[in-house]
Write an enzyme that holds these catalytic residues in place. Structure first.
Site, mmCIF file in Angstrom:
data_model
loop_
_atom_site.group_PDB
_atom_site.id
_atom_site.type_symbol
_atom_site.label_atom_id
_atom_site.label_comp_id
_atom_site.label_asym_id
_atom_site.label_seq_id
_atom_site.Cartn_x
_atom_site.Cartn_y
_atom_site.Cartn_z
ATOM 1 C CG MET A 337 62.329 45.666 10.592
ATOM 2 S SD MET A 337 63.484 46.955 10.029
ATOM 3 C CE MET A 337 63.228 47.089 8.451
ATOM 4 C CD1 TRP A 340 59.261 39.111 9.620
ATOM 5 C CD2 TRP A 340 61.124 40.314 10.156
ATOM 6 N NE1 TRP A 340 60.294 38.222 9.150
ATOM 7 C CE2 TRP A 340 61.255 39.023 9.452
ATOM 8 C CE3 TRP A 340 62.023 41.243 10.367
ATOM 9 C CZ2 TRP A 340 62.757 38.903 9.300
ATOM 10 C CZ3 TRP A 340 63.398 40.661 10.118
ATOM 11 C CH2 TRP A 340 63.787 39.398 9.422
ATOM 12 C CG HIS A 341 63.417 41.917 14.089
ATOM 13 N ND1 HIS A 341 63.297 42.912 13.387
ATOM 14 C CD2 HIS A 341 64.457 41.417 13.538
ATOM 15 C CE1 HIS A 341 64.384 43.008 12.486
ATOM 16 N NE2 HIS A 341 65.117 41.944 12.574
ATOM 17 N N GLY A 342 59.473 39.834 16.121
ATOM 18 C CA GLY A 342 58.998 39.332 17.364
ATOM 19 C C GLY A 342 58.110 40.099 18.215
#
Length: 412
Positions: A337, A340-342
């Protein structure tokens, strides 16, 4: 009338809602009389998708079309593969990897600008379309989905109220709504909720979100940076605390407001898009928080990463101790996660922070269960649990904001 399409991005300003509500009227009339005008709905969606990808963002629209062709090919090739009775694990893994590769490349390009090719791959909403595609592939593998209608699947992927930032719907739930127009009484109830969520969204995004994000946050940020540059010590701590709470409120009201708009417009269209937030700041522990915050994303990660890895590890006896297995699964879940955000340190630390918080919370819950008589449970302890959880979450949002990096480079 001069339509300034460049400024009519999704839910960005009140003017957008005027055109949106006017365009919804024929659809609303049809649903009120028990008919779903699918052709009009398709045209309506394409027009508002055009507004998202018009002007300087035209190349994103082209990328979207290319991406849809790729995802359709992967999904229907795998569906055909399953229909002929084959179920090799490596083919399933290949289908999932191929579906995820474009999103992974976009994340890499964002993190490392030197690798970017102008206009390549990225477009608004690529994450949520990818999640929907992977969900369908996994449920085809499980046998939960045996048939995918191309037209419904396309509308599911491109459902414009949710395309840019969710909430993330499930194909079977969406198809059930899309295939059946509600009764008049049901649609009247839907419109009541739609109006309520619309005005609540205005309150959250354009009033509270503006107050915390546009009015207060820049002032607090400027003051904190100034004190940090002056090596203010304790004084900086107070400004940092103020930034942490202000940013947390802004993040919630802005995102929850956007999600309410998406749910509201969905209800006007006769589609019951699931809610994304359920009063997350009254959570009594971090696990409960993730059942209330960005629910559709957290449930997606739970169902398609956490549970599947856990079952895989148990089946193959990778980790025999169930407590250790759950801990490894949490680290994997929130690590992904975060990525996924960066691909930035504070996003990754944010994810691992929540994994560690949930692991500690599990230790505490087991301790409470074992020492039930010794651990008090009353209104005071419940309020204390909410207070602690709220501050743990706000601290994680401070990490997520990247503001600590600004302070660090300011000191440097």
């Amino acid at each position: 009338m001069n339509f300034n399409f460049i400024n009519l991005q999704s839910y960005s300003n009140p003017q957008y809602f005027i055109y949106l509500m006017i365009a919804l009227i024929p659809m609303m009339i049809g649903l009120y009389h028990g008919h779903r005008f699918k052709t009009y709905e398709a045209i309506f969606s394409l027009v508002f998708l055009f507004l998202i990808f018009d002007g300087v963002k035209w190349h994103q629209g082209v990328n979207l079309i290319i991406y849809l062709i790729i995802e359709f090919a992967i999904t229907f090739c795998y569906l055909h593969y399953r229909k002929v009775g084959k179920n090799k694990t490596w083919v399933f893994c290949l289908a999932v990897i191929l579906a995820i590769i474009p999103l992974a490349l976009v994340k890499i390009q964002t993190a490392f600008p030197q690798t970017q090719v102008h206009g390549l791959l990225g477009f608004l909403g690529i994450s949520y379309i990818t999640f929907k595609t992977v969900q369908v592939i996994m449920e085809v593998r499980d046998g939960a989905i045996k048939k995918v209608d191309p037209g419904t699947y396309l509308r599911f992927l491109l459902f414009f109220p949710t395309i840019s930032s969710g909430p993330i719907d499930r194909y079977r739930r969406f198809k059930k709504d899309f295939d059946n127009a509600p009764t008049r009484d049901q649609y009247i109830t839907d419109m009541r909720y739609a109006v309520r969520y619309l005005f609540q969204g205005f309150l959250y995004k354009f009033i509270l979100g503006w107050f915390f994000g546009t009015y207060w946050l820049p002032k607090i940020s400027k003051a904190a940076l100034a004190v940090g540059n002056a090596n203010g010590g304790l004084k900086l701590s107070w400004w940092l605390l103020a930034y942490m709470y202000c940013y947390s409120m802004y993040l919630f009201f802005d995102f929850a407001g956007y999600s309410l708009f998406a749910v509201s417009i969905s209800y006007f269209m006769g589609i019951h898009t699931p809610m994304n937030f359920n009063m997350p700041f009254i959570s009594k522990n971090i696990k409960e928080f993730w059942n209330r915050w960005h629910k559709t994303l957290s449930f997606w990660f739970r169902d398609y990463i956490y549970m599947r890895f856990t079952f895989f590890a148990m089946k193959n006896k990778l980790i025999k101790n169930r407590i250790r297995l759950s801990q490894v699964s949490y680290l994997l879940l929130f690590g992904i996660m975060g990525f996924w955000h960066g691909l930035t340190w504070y996003y990754i630390v944010y994810g691992l922070f929540h994994a560690i918080a949930i692991i500690i919370n599990d230790y505490w819950l087991r301790f409470k269960k074992k020492h039930r008589k010794q651990v008090p449970s009353n209104i005071f302890t419940k309020c204390l649990a909410i207070f602690i959880t709220f501050n743990v979450v706000c601290l994680s949002f401070l990490i997520f904001s990247g503001f600590l990096s600004q302070l660090w480079f300011g000191w440097k």
